[in-house]
Design a protein around this motif. Structure first.
Motif, PDB file in Angstrom:
ATOM      1  N   MET A 134       0.842  -1.204   0.000  1.00 26.22           N
ATOM      2  CA  MET A 134       0.000   0.000   0.000  1.00 26.22           C
ATOM      3  C   MET A 134       0.875   1.251   0.000  1.00 26.22           C
ATOM      4  SD  MET A 134      -3.240  -1.360   2.276  1.00 26.22           S
ATOM      5  CE  MET A 134      -4.459  -0.123   1.804  1.00 26.22           C
ATOM      6  N   GLU A 135       0.454   2.233  -0.783  1.00 22.76           N
ATOM      7  CA  GLU A 135       1.174   3.499  -0.951  1.00 22.76           C
ATOM      8  C   GLU A 135       0.433   4.567  -0.157  1.00 22.76           C
ATOM      9  OE1 GLU A 135       1.841   4.276  -5.234  1.00 22.76           O
ATOM     10  OE2 GLU A 135       1.235   2.203  -5.533  1.00 22.76           O
ATOM     11  N   GLN A 136       0.959   4.883   1.016  1.00 22.29           N
ATOM     12  CA  GLN A 136       0.279   5.831   1.897  1.00 22.29           C
ATOM     13  C   GLN A 136       0.704   7.253   1.557  1.00 22.29           C
ATOM     14  OE1 GLN A 136      -2.039   5.322   4.768  1.00 22.29           O
ATOM     15  NE2 GLN A 136      -2.250   7.403   3.980  1.00 22.29           N
ATOM     16  N   CYS A 253      -4.398   5.942  -1.279  1.00 24.64           N
ATOM     17  CA  CYS A 253      -3.664   4.829  -0.679  1.00 24.64           C
ATOM     18  C   CYS A 253      -3.719   3.660  -1.671  1.00 24.64           C
ATOM     19  CB  CYS A 253      -4.269   4.463   0.669  1.00 24.64           C
ATOM     20  SG  CYS A 253      -3.195   3.448   1.675  1.00 24.64           S
ATOM     21  N   HIS A 254      -3.048   3.874  -2.829  1.00 26.79           N
ATOM     22  CA  HIS A 254      -3.018   2.853  -3.886  1.00 26.79           C
ATOM     23  C   HIS A 254      -2.681   1.496  -3.277  1.00 26.79           C
ATOM     24  CE1 HIS A 254      -1.746   6.188  -6.962  1.00 26.79           C
ATOM     25  NE2 HIS A 254      -2.972   6.349  -6.511  1.00 26.79           N
ATOM     26  N   THR A 255      -3.416   0.476  -3.702  1.00 27.09           N
ATOM     27  CA  THR A 255      -3.246  -0.860  -3.122  1.00 27.09           C
ATOM     28  C   THR A 255      -2.847  -1.847  -4.211  1.00 27.09           C
ATOM     29  OG1 THR A 255      -4.873  -0.287  -1.444  1.00 27.09           O
ATOM     30  CG2 THR A 255      -4.391  -2.632  -1.761  1.00 27.09           C
ATOM     31  N   ASN A 319      -1.894   3.134 -16.983  1.00 20.67           N
ATOM     32  CA  ASN A 319      -2.844   4.254 -16.998  1.00 20.67           C
ATOM     33  C   ASN A 319      -3.102   4.751 -15.582  1.00 20.67           C
ATOM     34  OD1 ASN A 319      -4.920   6.035 -17.278  1.00 20.67           O
ATOM     35  ND2 ASN A 319      -6.223   4.676 -18.506  1.00 20.67           N
ATOM     36  N   ARG A 320      -2.596   5.948 -15.271  1.00 16.59           N
ATOM     37  CA  ARG A 320      -2.768   6.506 -13.934  1.00 16.59           C
ATOM     38  C   ARG A 320      -4.075   7.284 -13.797  1.00 16.59           C
ATOM     39  NH1 ARG A 320       2.190   6.053 -10.821  1.00 16.59           N
ATOM     40  NH2 ARG A 320       3.701   5.055 -12.164  1.00 16.59           N
ATOM     41  N   GLY A 321      -4.878   7.274 -14.851  1.00 15.81           N
ATOM     42  CA  GLY A 321      -6.216   7.865 -14.762  1.00 15.81           C
ATOM     43  C   GLY A 321      -7.287   6.789 -14.689  1.00 15.81           C
ATOM     44  N   ILE A 324      -8.025   0.840 -11.996  1.00 21.36           N
ATOM     45  CA  ILE A 324      -7.015  -0.204 -11.813  1.00 21.36           C
ATOM     46  C   ILE A 324      -5.919  -0.019 -12.854  1.00 21.36           C
ATOM     47  CG2 ILE A 324      -6.549  -2.700 -11.820  1.00 21.36           C
ATOM     48  CD1 ILE A 324      -8.593  -2.178  -9.731  1.00 21.36           C
ATOM     49  N   ARG A 325      -4.676  -0.016 -12.405  1.00 18.00           N
ATOM     50  CA  ARG A 325      -3.548   0.086 -13.328  1.00 18.00           C
ATOM     51  C   ARG A 325      -2.741  -1.202 -13.288  1.00 18.00           C
ATOM     52  NH1 ARG A 325       1.138   2.078 -10.856  1.00 18.00           N
ATOM     53  NH2 ARG A 325       2.960   1.912 -12.194  1.00 18.00           N
ATOM     54  N   ILE A 326      -2.410  -1.707 -14.472  1.00 24.23           N
ATOM     55  CA  ILE A 326      -1.433  -2.791 -14.584  1.00 24.23           C
ATOM     56  C   ILE A 326      -0.101  -2.122 -14.897  1.00 24.23           C
ATOM     57  CG2 ILE A 326      -0.737  -4.826 -15.911  1.00 24.23           C
ATOM     58  CD1 ILE A 326      -3.695  -5.347 -16.498  1.00 24.23           C
ATOM     59  N   PHE A 338      -1.377  -6.142  -9.799  1.00 20.68           N
ATOM     60  CA  PHE A 338      -2.120  -4.972 -10.287  1.00 20.68           C
ATOM     61  C   PHE A 338      -2.264  -3.959  -9.158  1.00 20.68           C
ATOM     62  CE2 PHE A 338      -5.412  -7.774  -8.596  1.00 20.68           C
ATOM     63  CZ  PHE A 338      -6.255  -6.916  -7.922  1.00 20.68           C
ATOM     64  N   GLU A 339      -2.659  -2.731  -9.529  1.00 19.68           N
ATOM     65  CA  GLU A 339      -2.774  -1.636  -8.567  1.00 19.68           C
ATOM     66  C   GLU A 339      -4.205  -1.112  -8.562  1.00 19.68           C
ATOM     67  OE1 GLU A 339      -1.257   2.219  -9.865  1.00 19.68           O
ATOM     68  OE2 GLU A 339      -0.403   2.555  -7.889  1.00 19.68           O
ATOM     69  N   ASP A 340      -4.851  -1.156  -7.403  1.00 15.50           N
ATOM     70  CA  ASP A 340      -6.163  -0.511  -7.248  1.00 15.50           C
ATOM     71  C   ASP A 340      -5.908   0.905  -6.736  1.00 15.50           C
ATOM     72  OD1 ASP A 340      -8.710   0.337  -6.621  1.00 15.50           O
ATOM     73  OD2 ASP A 340      -9.354  -1.628  -5.884  1.00 15.50           O
ATOM     74  N   ARG A 341      -6.199   1.904  -7.590  1.00 16.38           N
ATOM     75  CA  ARG A 341      -5.860   3.292  -7.282  1.00 16.38           C
ATOM     76  C   ARG A 341      -6.968   4.026  -6.532  1.00 16.38           C
ATOM     77  NH1 ARG A 341      -1.611   5.235 -10.034  1.00 16.38           N
ATOM     78  NH2 ARG A 341      -2.464   7.353 -10.240  1.00 16.38           N
ATOM     79  N   ARG A 342      -8.078   3.318  -6.233  1.00 16.57           N
ATOM     80  CA  ARG A 342      -9.243   4.004  -5.680  1.00 16.57           C
ATOM     81  C   ARG A 342      -9.182   4.288  -4.171  1.00 16.57           C
ATOM     82  NH1 ARG A 342     -13.567  -0.122  -7.976  1.00 16.57           N
ATOM     83  NH2 ARG A 342     -11.859  -1.511  -7.319  1.00 16.57           N
TER      84      ARG A 342
HETATM   85 MN    MN Z   1       0.665   4.061  -7.212  1.00 12.15          MN
END
Ligand code: MN
Ligand code: ADP
Ligand code: MN
Ligand code: MN
Length: 371
Positions: A134-136, A253-255, A319-321, A324-326, A338-342
């Protein structure tokens, strides 16, 4: 310049004499728990006459839940159940931090104890070895609530030079970031890295990869350490997802998520399956990605400032917009995560990891808490 707290002006050289006194066989244990807001942390300390080696050596304790938004005054005792032990970077060895679950008078989990249900879900899927990172993101404020280092009247220069920026004109408060990083390493928190963010005085640290329930445990302790380090410097860290309105980035808090299957050769197909399942439960996930049912995150997920719209689900490579970003490298190697950006910066990591795990691996609604 934003105001700093009164205690930050106390004489720290005097303090050092007492902090270095020997303490014999005793051990100070600081119990840390989540209060009734679901965001706030509380702690209190007691003496043990022996150094605990394992978490079971630390006894249960209790506190007054009527003072933490957790109980009525007439029936206010709550139980503290130690679940995870860390070294204390403030009072040093042999002293400990003990992250705790909170139980009510009837020994059922307190309303904001989401760890209890999260650990059941993680237990049910443990053969998948699910990892999280997680990215805090967070923002430093003075005690007056104004962003740290911002001019008292007006604004700093527009966003652009601050992300991963260096130099006194670009990096606001790096001392805090560096001390927090060291404190995490000393404590035993799996901190992965740190960077300056897009908005001045906004920063990020990452925790992970952590397996299962460990994600929530380590992120909550990393947050505790952040608030304590900030306290020593006289400033405040806020996890508000949009502390400044206008053309300023919010805080998330990207996960990042992977299972054993996703990490192995050809794992991309499992990542795609997981994304397909997530796409069908967008609204349910948004409801548990901040402590207020999506009401906090609505200020952040606008579709601007590197976010997706709160209304729509989307996914894409690099895709940072998107929701979900791969990561590009994962798309190329056809395996990874994968990254859940929500999730919002103030999310409860137990709730977020529980929902993702239930949706992707359980095919049931166990991401929703059973009451
Ligand atoms: Mn991120
Ligand atoms: P970003 O490019 O989105 O800013 P960061 O470098 O800030 O990414 O964070 C990457 C996060 O991904 C870290 O928390 C790290 O622990 C996590 N991570 C790396 N590999 C995996 C993996 N296989 N599964 C889950 N999380 C992972
Ligand atoms: Mn990041
Ligand atoms: Mn970031």
């Amino acid at each position: 310049m934003a105001a700093v707290s009164p205690s930050s002006h106390l004489n720290k050289a005097v303090r050092q004499q007492y902090m270095s006194l020997p303490q014999g066989e005793t051990c100070q244990v600081t119990y840390v728990w989540i209060d009734g807001t679901g965001e706030g942390l509380r702690s209190k300390t007691r003496t043990l006459c022996r150094n605990p080696k394992i978490i079971e050596d630390i006894p249960e304790w209790n506190f007054d839940g009527s003072s933490t938004y957790q109980a009525e005054g007439s029936n206010s005792d709550m139980y503290l159940i130690p679940v995870c032990m860390f070294r204390d970077p403030f009072t040093l060895d042999p002293n400990k931090l003990a992250l705790c679950e909170v139980l009510k008078y009837n020994r059922l989990p307190a309303e904001t104890n989401h760890r209890s249900s999260c650990s059941k879900v993680m237990e049910a899927v443990k053969e998948h070895c699910i990892w999280f990172g997680m990215e805090q993101e967070y923002t430093l404020l003075g005690v007056d609530g104004h962003p740290f280092g911002w001019p008292a009247n007006g604004y700093p220069a527009p966003q652009g030079p601050y992300y991963c920026g260096v130099g006194a004109n670009n990096a606001y408060g790096r001392d805090i970031v560096g001390c927090h990083y060291k404190a995490c390493l000393y404590a035993g928190v799996k901190i992965y890295g740190t960077n300056a963010e897009v908005m001045p005085s906004q920063w990020e640290f990452q925790v992970g990869p952590c397996e299962g329930i460990e994600m929530g445990d380590h992120l909550w302790v990393a947050r505790y350490l952040l608030h304590r380090v900030c306290e020593d410097f006289g400033v405040v860290a806020t996890l508000d997802p949009k502390p400044m309105v206008g053309n300023w980035n919010g805080a998330g808090c990207h996960t990042n998520v992977s299972t054993k299957e996703m990490r192995e050769k050809g794992g991309l197909q499992y990542i795609e399956q997981a994304i397909e399942k997530l796409s069908k439960k967008h609204a349910e996930h948004i409801r548990v990605y901040d402590p207020h049912g999506g009401q906090d995150n609505i200020r952040r997920l606008t579709g601007l400032h590197e976010t997706s719209s709160i209304e729509d689900f989307s996914a894409g490579v690099a895709n940072r917009g998107a929701s979900i970003r791969i990561p590009r490298q994962v798309g190329q190697e056809k395996r990874g995560y994968f990254e859940d950006r929500r999730p919002s910066a103030n999310c409860d990591p137990y709730t977020v990891t529980r929902a993702i795990t239930a949706t992707c691996l359980l095919d049931t609604d166990e991401g929703e808490e059973s009451k």
